[in-house]
Design an enzyme around this catalytic site. Structure first.
Site, short mmCIF file in Angstrom:
data_model
loop_
_atom_site.label_atom_id
_atom_site.label_comp_id
_atom_site.label_asym_id
_atom_site.label_seq_id
_atom_site.Cartn_x
_atom_site.Cartn_y
_atom_site.Cartn_z
N GLY A 247 4.16 -12.17 -14.13
CA GLY A 247 5.04 -12.51 -13.02
C GLY A 247 4.53 -12.01 -11.68
O GLY A 247 5.29 -11.99 -10.71
N ASP B 291 10.80 -1.88 -1.92
CA ASP B 291 10.78 -3.30 -2.25
C ASP B 291 11.96 -3.99 -1.57
O ASP B 291 13.07 -3.48 -1.53
CB ASP B 291 10.85 -3.48 -3.78
CG ASP B 291 10.42 -4.86 -4.21
OD1 ASP B 291 9.36 -4.98 -4.84
OD2 ASP B 291 11.14 -5.84 -3.91
N ILE B 292 11.69 -5.20 -1.06
CA ILE B 292 12.73 -5.95 -0.34
C ILE B 292 13.81 -6.47 -1.29
O ILE B 292 14.94 -6.73 -0.86
CB ILE B 292 12.06 -7.10 0.46
CG1 ILE B 292 12.90 -7.52 1.64
CG2 ILE B 292 11.71 -8.29 -0.43
CD1 ILE B 292 12.16 -8.41 2.64
N HIS C 91 -0.34 -3.79 -6.28
CA HIS C 91 0.75 -2.88 -5.94
C HIS C 91 1.29 -2.24 -7.21
O HIS C 91 1.33 -2.86 -8.26
CB HIS C 91 1.87 -3.61 -5.18
CG HIS C 91 2.29 -4.90 -5.81
ND1 HIS C 91 1.55 -6.06 -5.68
CD2 HIS C 91 3.34 -5.21 -6.61
CE1 HIS C 91 2.14 -7.03 -6.36
NE2 HIS C 91 3.23 -6.55 -6.93
N ASN D 115 1.98 -5.31 -12.33
CA ASN D 115 1.94 -6.67 -12.85
C ASN D 115 0.58 -7.27 -12.52
O ASN D 115 0.08 -7.12 -11.39
CB ASN D 115 3.06 -7.51 -12.23
CG ASN D 115 4.43 -7.09 -12.73
OD1 ASN D 115 4.59 -6.71 -13.89
ND2 ASN D 115 5.43 -7.16 -11.86
P1 5GP Z 1 5.02 -8.68 -8.17
O1 5GP Z 1 5.96 -9.67 -8.81
O2 5GP Z 1 3.89 -9.37 -7.47
O3 5GP Z 1 4.56 -7.61 -9.11
O4 5GP Z 1 5.88 -7.91 -7.10
C1 5GP Z 1 5.93 -8.27 -5.76
C2 5GP Z 1 7.08 -7.49 -5.16
O5 5GP Z 1 6.97 -7.54 -3.75
C3 5GP Z 1 8.46 -8.07 -5.53
O6 5GP Z 1 9.21 -7.06 -6.17
C4 5GP Z 1 9.04 -8.47 -4.18
O7 5GP Z 1 10.42 -8.23 -4.08
C5 5GP Z 1 8.24 -7.64 -3.19
N1 5GP Z 1 8.07 -8.24 -1.89
C6 5GP Z 1 7.64 -9.51 -1.63
N2 5GP Z 1 7.58 -9.71 -0.30
C7 5GP Z 1 7.97 -8.55 0.29
C8 5GP Z 1 8.11 -8.14 1.65
O8 5GP Z 1 7.86 -8.88 2.59
N3 5GP Z 1 8.53 -6.87 1.87
C9 5GP Z 1 8.82 -6.00 0.84
N4 5GP Z 1 9.23 -4.76 1.18
N5 5GP Z 1 8.69 -6.35 -0.45
C10 5GP Z 1 8.27 -7.61 -0.73
#
Ligand code: 5GP
Ligand code: ZN
Length: 114
Positions: free
Chosen positions: A93, A30-31, A100, A87
């Protein structure tokens, strides 16, 4: 999905720190990590969320869970423990609408989640 950020990572149009890849799934860090280990595991076929999943995708989604366990081993947190989170929808959120599985570990995780 041409404009989906995770599909772009699958197509290697956006860089990511890839942890595991096979014909069906991709795992990358995760970034914005929320724990010392924070890896995302995704199917290579676009699926918006768990809400849209069909029974015929059960094998693929189950495979992700088994790979999550193996990736936890690769990351050295199989003994200390970890959490796998999906999620789903606004109250969770969810930001990225390509399903994922968050693999989180490397520190004591709070419960209940915020
Ligand atoms: P969500 O909130 O949808 O469950 O999680 C999305 C996750 O994707 C977040 O933890 C966010 O930091 C990660 N994320 C969003 N854009 C990118 C990206 O471009 N690269 C990576 N490696 N992670 C990402
Ligand atoms: Zn996608």
């Amino acid at each position: 999905m041409s404009d989906c950020i995770f599909c772009k990572i699958i197509r290697k149009e956006i860089p990511a720190r890839i942890v595991y890849e096979d014909e069906d799934i991709l795992a990358f860090d995760d970034i914005r990590p929320q724990a010392p280990v924070h890896t995302l595991i995704i199917p290579k076929t676009h699926l918006s969320s768990l809400k849209e999943a069909e029974l015929d995708q059960a094998g693929l989604l189950g495979k992700i869970l088994i790979r999550a366990r193996e990736i936890a081993g690769l990351k050295g947190i199989d003994s200390s423990g970890y959490r796998v989170v999906v999620n789903t929808g606004p109250d969770s959120g969810q930001e990225v609408y390509h399903i994922h599985f968050h693999l989180l570990g490397g520190r004591r995780l709070g419960w209940p989640p915020g």
